[in-house]
Design a protein around this motif. Sequence first.
Motif, PDB file in Angstrom:
ATOM      1  N   PHE A  13     -25.570-156.988  -7.641  1.00 46.43           N
ATOM      2  CA  PHE A  13     -24.764-158.039  -8.147  1.00 46.43           C
ATOM      3  C   PHE A  13     -23.980-157.306  -9.431  1.00 46.43           C
ATOM      4  O   PHE A  13     -23.980-156.636 -10.058  1.00 46.43           O
ATOM      5  CB  PHE A  13     -26.043-158.719  -9.012  1.00 46.43           C
ATOM      6  CG  PHE A  13     -27.123-159.128  -8.013  1.00 46.43           C
ATOM      7  CD1 PHE A  13     -28.338-158.342  -8.103  1.00 46.43           C
ATOM      8  CD2 PHE A  13     -27.006-160.340  -7.195  1.00 46.43           C
ATOM      9  CE1 PHE A  13     -29.102-158.759  -7.382  1.00 46.43           C
ATOM     10  CE2 PHE A  13     -27.979-160.752  -6.270  1.00 46.43           C
ATOM     11  CZ  PHE A  13     -29.187-159.971  -6.061  1.00 46.43           C
ATOM     12  N   CYS A  65     -40.341-160.257  -6.822  1.00 44.72           N
ATOM     13  CA  CYS A  65     -39.864-158.843  -7.128  1.00 44.72           C
ATOM     14  C   CYS A  65     -40.634-157.845  -6.242  1.00 44.72           C
ATOM     15  O   CYS A  65     -39.885-156.810  -5.872  1.00 44.72           O
ATOM     16  CB  CYS A  65     -39.781-158.526  -8.489  1.00 44.72           C
ATOM     17  SG  CYS A  65     -38.912-159.966  -9.721  1.00 44.72           S
ATOM     18  N   CYS A  68     -38.553-157.270  -2.953  1.00 48.04           N
ATOM     19  CA  CYS A  68     -36.922-157.250  -3.193  1.00 48.04           C
ATOM     20  C   CYS A  68     -36.300-156.059  -2.639  1.00 48.04           C
ATOM     21  O   CYS A  68     -36.305-155.305  -3.470  1.00 48.04           O
ATOM     22  CB  CYS A  68     -36.773-157.709  -4.670  1.00 48.04           C
ATOM     23  SG  CYS A  68     -34.983-157.856  -4.957  1.00 48.04           S
ATOM     24  N   LEU A  71     -33.870-154.707  -5.360  1.00 54.18           N
ATOM     25  CA  LEU A  71     -34.355-153.828  -6.349  1.00 54.18           C
ATOM     26  C   LEU A  71     -34.754-152.441  -5.654  1.00 54.18           C
ATOM     27  O   LEU A  71     -34.472-151.390  -5.930  1.00 54.18           O
ATOM     28  CB  LEU A  71     -35.657-154.296  -7.118  1.00 54.18           C
ATOM     29  CG  LEU A  71     -36.251-153.509  -7.904  1.00 54.18           C
ATOM     30  CD1 LEU A  71     -35.486-153.464  -9.305  1.00 54.18           C
ATOM     31  CD2 LEU A  71     -37.699-153.865  -8.387  1.00 54.18           C
ATOM     32  N   CYS A  77     -31.006-155.431 -10.062  1.00 54.77           N
ATOM     33  CA  CYS A  77     -31.606-156.853 -10.248  1.00 54.77           C
ATOM     34  C   CYS A  77     -30.993-157.774 -10.937  1.00 54.77           C
ATOM     35  O   CYS A  77     -30.115-157.278 -11.749  1.00 54.77           O
ATOM     36  CB  CYS A  77     -32.790-156.471 -11.085  1.00 54.77           C
ATOM     37  SG  CYS A  77     -33.762-157.916 -11.577  1.00 54.77           S
ATOM     38  N   LEU A  78     -30.743-158.828 -10.203  1.00 53.61           N
ATOM     39  CA  LEU A  78     -30.169-159.992 -10.863  1.00 53.61           C
ATOM     40  C   LEU A  78     -30.515-160.737 -12.127  1.00 53.61           C
ATOM     41  O   LEU A  78     -29.846-160.880 -13.113  1.00 53.61           O
ATOM     42  CB  LEU A  78     -30.042-161.250 -10.017  1.00 53.61           C
ATOM     43  CG  LEU A  78     -29.374-162.449 -10.193  1.00 53.61           C
ATOM     44  CD1 LEU A  78     -27.813-162.199 -10.500  1.00 53.61           C
ATOM     45  CD2 LEU A  78     -29.692-163.864  -9.366  1.00 53.61           C
ATOM     46  N   GLN A  79     -31.769-160.683 -12.489  1.00 54.28           N
ATOM     47  CA  GLN A  79     -32.407-161.404 -13.498  1.00 54.28           C
ATOM     48  C   GLN A  79     -32.965-160.404 -14.765  1.00 54.28           C
ATOM     49  O   GLN A  79     -33.065-160.811 -15.795  1.00 54.28           O
ATOM     50  CB  GLN A  79     -33.793-162.176 -13.101  1.00 54.28           C
ATOM     51  CG  GLN A  79     -33.371-163.507 -12.450  1.00 54.28           C
ATOM     52  CD  GLN A  79     -32.502-164.399 -13.158  1.00 54.28           C
ATOM     53  OE1 GLN A  79     -31.622-165.361 -12.360  1.00 54.28           O
ATOM     54  NE2 GLN A  79     -32.615-164.452 -14.545  1.00 54.28           N
ATOM     55  N   THR A  85     -37.680-154.400 -14.530  1.00 55.02           N
ATOM     56  CA  THR A  85     -38.301-155.210 -13.262  1.00 55.02           C
ATOM     57  C   THR A  85     -39.297-154.313 -12.635  1.00 55.02           C
ATOM     58  O   THR A  85     -40.515-154.763 -12.169  1.00 55.02           O
ATOM     59  CB  THR A  85     -37.127-155.772 -12.280  1.00 55.02           C
ATOM     60  OG1 THR A  85     -36.310-156.533 -13.116  1.00 55.02           O
ATOM     61  CG2 THR A  85     -37.945-156.434 -11.382  1.00 55.02           C
TER      62      THR A  85
END
Length: 168
Positions: A13, A65, A68, A71, A77-79, A85
């Motif tokens: 991202f 996650c 994912c 990851l 990772c987006l968040q 994460t």
Amino acid sequence: MNLEAKCTLAEGFSVWEKAWAQLSFLVMGALGTVGIMLTEWPWVFPYIVIYWYGVPGIVMRHLVCPRCPHLYVYGDCLQAHPNLTRWLIKKRKGAPLSNFEKSLFCGVFILIPIYPLFWLVSHIGLLVAFSIAAGAWYSGQLLHFCKQCRVYSCPFNRVPLTRQASSV
Ligand code: SF4
């Protein structure tokens, strides 16, 4: 490999995508928490369970996650920061989310924007700011990120089955 599918599905991202997703999500949770505390503070405890524990401790640790590819295949990772994460995740999972896990996921992401509204209506300024942050996060997810997400068993995923099958 179908090159068209590869182009349309996210790998990692951009900084702007992460800033949008992380900032809007944190502002939404913080304003919701403050709004409840300013009105009837005892009712903040369920929101602490739903948002402050529910997202890292249930959704990220056990639900999406651990499954994912962003990851585990692309190292991003987006968040949150990928290292955070990875630290949160209990163990990597291959099987898709079960119906119970999907219900838990939906429960958390329905309650996060809805639960604080009962108390935020007493603080119009907070309510407007909360609604903007919530609108930014949910529209970002459903209109952008979920259309290119590789976590296919996530209830929010909007990648058509045909593109899921052709992506590697
Ligand atoms: S599902 Fe993937 S991109 Fe989304 S928060 Fe979890 S590890 Fe990050």
